[in-house]
Write a protein that holds these residues in place. Structure first.
Motif, mmCIF file in Angstrom:
data_model
loop_
_atom_site.group_PDB
_atom_site.id
_atom_site.type_symbol
_atom_site.label_atom_id
_atom_site.label_comp_id
_atom_site.label_asym_id
_atom_site.label_seq_id
_atom_site.Cartn_x
_atom_site.Cartn_y
_atom_site.Cartn_z
ATOM 1 N N ASP A 233 0.839 -1.200 0.000
ATOM 2 C CA ASP A 233 0.000 0.000 0.000
ATOM 3 C C ASP A 233 0.872 1.248 0.000
ATOM 4 O OD1 ASP A 233 -2.608 -1.107 -0.021
ATOM 5 O OD2 ASP A 233 -2.412 -1.637 2.090
ATOM 6 N N ASN A 234 0.223 2.382 -0.073
ATOM 7 C CA ASN A 234 0.909 3.661 0.096
ATOM 8 C C ASN A 234 0.164 4.474 1.150
ATOM 9 O OD1 ASN A 234 -1.351 4.897 -1.241
ATOM 10 N ND2 ASN A 234 -0.421 4.363 -3.210
ATOM 11 N N ALA A 235 0.712 5.626 1.511
ATOM 12 C CA ALA A 235 0.134 6.414 2.598
ATOM 13 C C ALA A 235 -1.294 6.858 2.284
ATOM 14 C CB ALA A 235 1.025 7.631 2.876
ATOM 15 N N ARG A 236 -1.567 7.236 1.027
ATOM 16 C CA ARG A 236 -2.915 7.686 0.686
ATOM 17 C C ARG A 236 -3.933 6.561 0.858
ATOM 18 N NH1 ARG A 236 -6.110 6.607 -2.975
ATOM 19 N NH2 ARG A 236 -4.552 5.473 -4.175
ATOM 20 N N ARG A 237 -3.590 5.359 0.377
ATOM 21 C CA ARG A 237 -4.532 4.234 0.488
ATOM 22 C C ARG A 237 -4.735 3.846 1.953
ATOM 23 N NH1 ARG A 237 -2.027 0.635 -2.531
ATOM 24 N NH2 ARG A 237 -2.851 1.513 -4.452
ATOM 25 N N LEU A 238 -3.673 3.904 2.753
ATOM 26 C CA LEU A 238 -3.818 3.599 4.173
ATOM 27 C C LEU A 238 -4.737 4.603 4.866
ATOM 28 C CD1 LEU A 238 -0.227 2.555 5.306
ATOM 29 C CD2 LEU A 238 -2.294 1.163 5.406
ATOM 30 N N GLN A 239 -4.599 5.872 4.486
ATOM 31 C CA GLN A 239 -5.481 6.891 5.066
ATOM 32 C C GLN A 239 -6.938 6.612 4.708
ATOM 33 O OE1 GLN A 239 -5.970 10.971 3.378
ATOM 34 N NE2 GLN A 239 -4.847 11.606 5.248
ATOM 35 N N ASP A 240 -7.185 6.254 3.449
ATOM 36 C CA ASP A 240 -8.548 5.936 3.023
ATOM 37 C C ASP A 240 -9.112 4.760 3.810
ATOM 38 O OD1 ASP A 240 -8.457 7.963 1.190
ATOM 39 O OD2 ASP A 240 -8.004 6.677 -0.532
ATOM 40 N N ARG A 241 -8.291 3.756 4.033
ATOM 41 C CA ARG A 241 -8.763 2.574 4.755
ATOM 42 C C ARG A 241 -9.062 2.906 6.220
ATOM 43 N NH1 ARG A 241 -6.526 -3.139 2.585
ATOM 44 N NH2 ARG A 241 -6.833 -2.739 0.365
#
Length: 464
Positions: A233-241
């Motif tokens: 993952d990346n930071a943006r996807r982790l934030q979304d999750r």
């Protein structure tokens, strides 16, 4: 790929055919660019699908030429390709020519995958680099500084390695720590599942539960520090999750005890140092999740067979988790083929499952999603799960949930008939075995959901 000068099938020796397939397997596995398995195909080659493929026991050869003609090598989880992409490699029985066919995944990945396979079969695995003079000198100095002097009495040293049974019985050991009660204890746990099934959501949910002292699959979790290595993952996807699984606004919990990494070194190139850096920085380290194993496992050495490589890959993590008494969960893939024992679905050899303290498999079949677990310090568990908006919820034991479904089917069938029914009639209407119907009817009567009438018939009460 070209047709060989001689057809290996002409010799009519199934052991020779098996040797070729296992040689192809080892060559591809040595390069480490994909997950490779020797399989058996149950359908005509021209129309084969993943459902027509059966797994074979490790290093088990064919019993005869008929079985040899059904052998193939399944290659999936190929570097640079979609996780669903699968390539089948087999020898044509008429010509002996190697054949490649894409049986799953997006079409645009087929050419890339076939080129990788062709390249790896035709090339020797990359040799391990020779150490430089400086590396050799440092290694020699380290060995001389850390070498323990030989004891004057060899018996004294040997005796210290043995443990007397009476002494062992008198020892006090701290109780096992259950980071996720009922599911994950201290030590190394493997979590396997198919791509896109929700393993990462389950792993994130576990980390959130530990960091906030929340709930995980119906069990209250003691609060502590968690470390999630989300390496796909990346930071943006982790934030979304995180925003998906956490309540919004003022009711959102304090997430300061959950740490992330989206890049990490491999196990043999500094990963343990990174884990130690986190462990020493936080107050109460309880859970580490590595998602996924493929991103951190060392390259296979040319002197190792597949079992040795798998065991050696996880052993350092198992030792580290045990020494520091915390839970370390490694996420990995499972084979595309179903298995009678869920643990056999873990992709790779028994070296992976042998090195772990516990194994969990997230799976989905016609009965729905379920989580199966077994380990040295946890009782065998099989839970029916439901996934909704990023959150996994436990519905109960698989057997109980299935039984509840059967009870509802019986009630629905009796209500639809609107007439008294006997067990045989109910079995015919629901498709449930008559013995199961007879077993469930008394429970339904006791619960007041069904009334028993004369002559062994039943009905749904009018008020129900």
């Amino acid at each position: 790929m070209t047709t060989p000068a001689t057809n290996p099938f002409d010799a009519n020796d199934h052991n020779d055919i098996a040797a070729i397939y296992y040689g192809l397997h080892d060559r591809l596995d040595d390069h480490g660019h994909a997950v490779v398995n020797v399989v058996s195909v149950t359908k005509d080659w021209a129309s084969v699908t993943p459902a027509d493929i059966e797994s074979t026991p490790d290093d088990a050869g064919p019993a005869d030429m008929d079985e040899a003609r059904r052998m193939a090598v399944l290659v999936d989880h190929i570097d640079g390709c979609d996780p669903e992409t699968s390539i089948l490699l087999w020898l044509d029985a008429e010509t002996g020519a190697p054949m490649l066919a894409q049986i799953a995944g997006p079409d645009h990945d087929g050419g890339i995958a076939k080129r990788i396979i062709g390249r790896d079969i035709g090339a020797e695995p990359p040799a391990e680099p020779e150490p430089t003079d400086l590396q050799k000198s440092v290694a020699d100095l380290t060995a001389s500084l850390t070498r323990k002097p030989e004891p004057a009495n060899d018996n004294r040293q040997a005796a210290s390695t043995f443990l007397n049974a009476a002494d062992l019985l008198g020892m006090d050991f701290p109780p096992v720590k259950y980071t996720l009660p009922g599911y994950v204890a201290e030590g190394l746990t493997i979590l396997g599942g198919r791509p896109k099934l929700g393993k990462s959501w389950l792993a994130l949910g576990a980390c959130v539960a530990v960091a906030t002292g929340g709930d995980f699959l119906g069990k209250e979790v003691e609060q502590g520090d968690a470390f999630y290595l989300a390496l796909e993952d990346n930071a943006r996807r982790l934030q979304d999750r995180l925003r998906t699984v956490l309540p919004a606004g003022a009711s959102a919990p304090d997430m300061s005890r959950l740490s992330f990494l989206t890049e990490a070194p491999r196990i043999d190139a500094g990963l343990l140092s990174a884990l130690d850096e986190w462990r020493k920085r936080v107050d109460d380290p309880r859970l580490v999740v590595i998602d996924t194993l493929a991103m951190v496992r060392p390259a296979k050495k040319r002197t190792q067979d597949s079992y040795e490589a798998d065991y050696a890959a996880l052993s350092p993590l198992q030792k580290w988790a045990g020494e520091h008494r915390l839970a370390l969960v490694v996420v990995t893939h499972v084979r595309k083929m179903e298995a009678q024992d869920p643990l056999e679905m873990i992709s790779g050899t028994n070296g992976l499952t042998g090195a772990a303290d516990s194994i969990m498999v997230l799976n989905r079949d016609q009965d729905g999603s379920k989580l199966y677990g077994r380990g040295r310090d946890i009782e065998e568990v099989e839970k029916a799960l439901r996934f909704d908006k990023g959150v996994w919820t436990a519905l109960g034991d698989v057997a109980d949930v299935k039984r509840s479904d059967q009870r509802q089917k019986i009630i629905d069938a009796m209500r639809d008939a609107n007439l008294p029914m006997g067990p045989a009639d109910i079995a015919k209407a629901t498709g449930i075995k008559v013995d199961s119907v007879r077993h469930l009817l008394p429970k339904l009567v006791a619960a007041g959901e069904v009334e028993k009438l004369a002559y062994g018939t039943y009905r749904v009460p009018e008020a129900a």
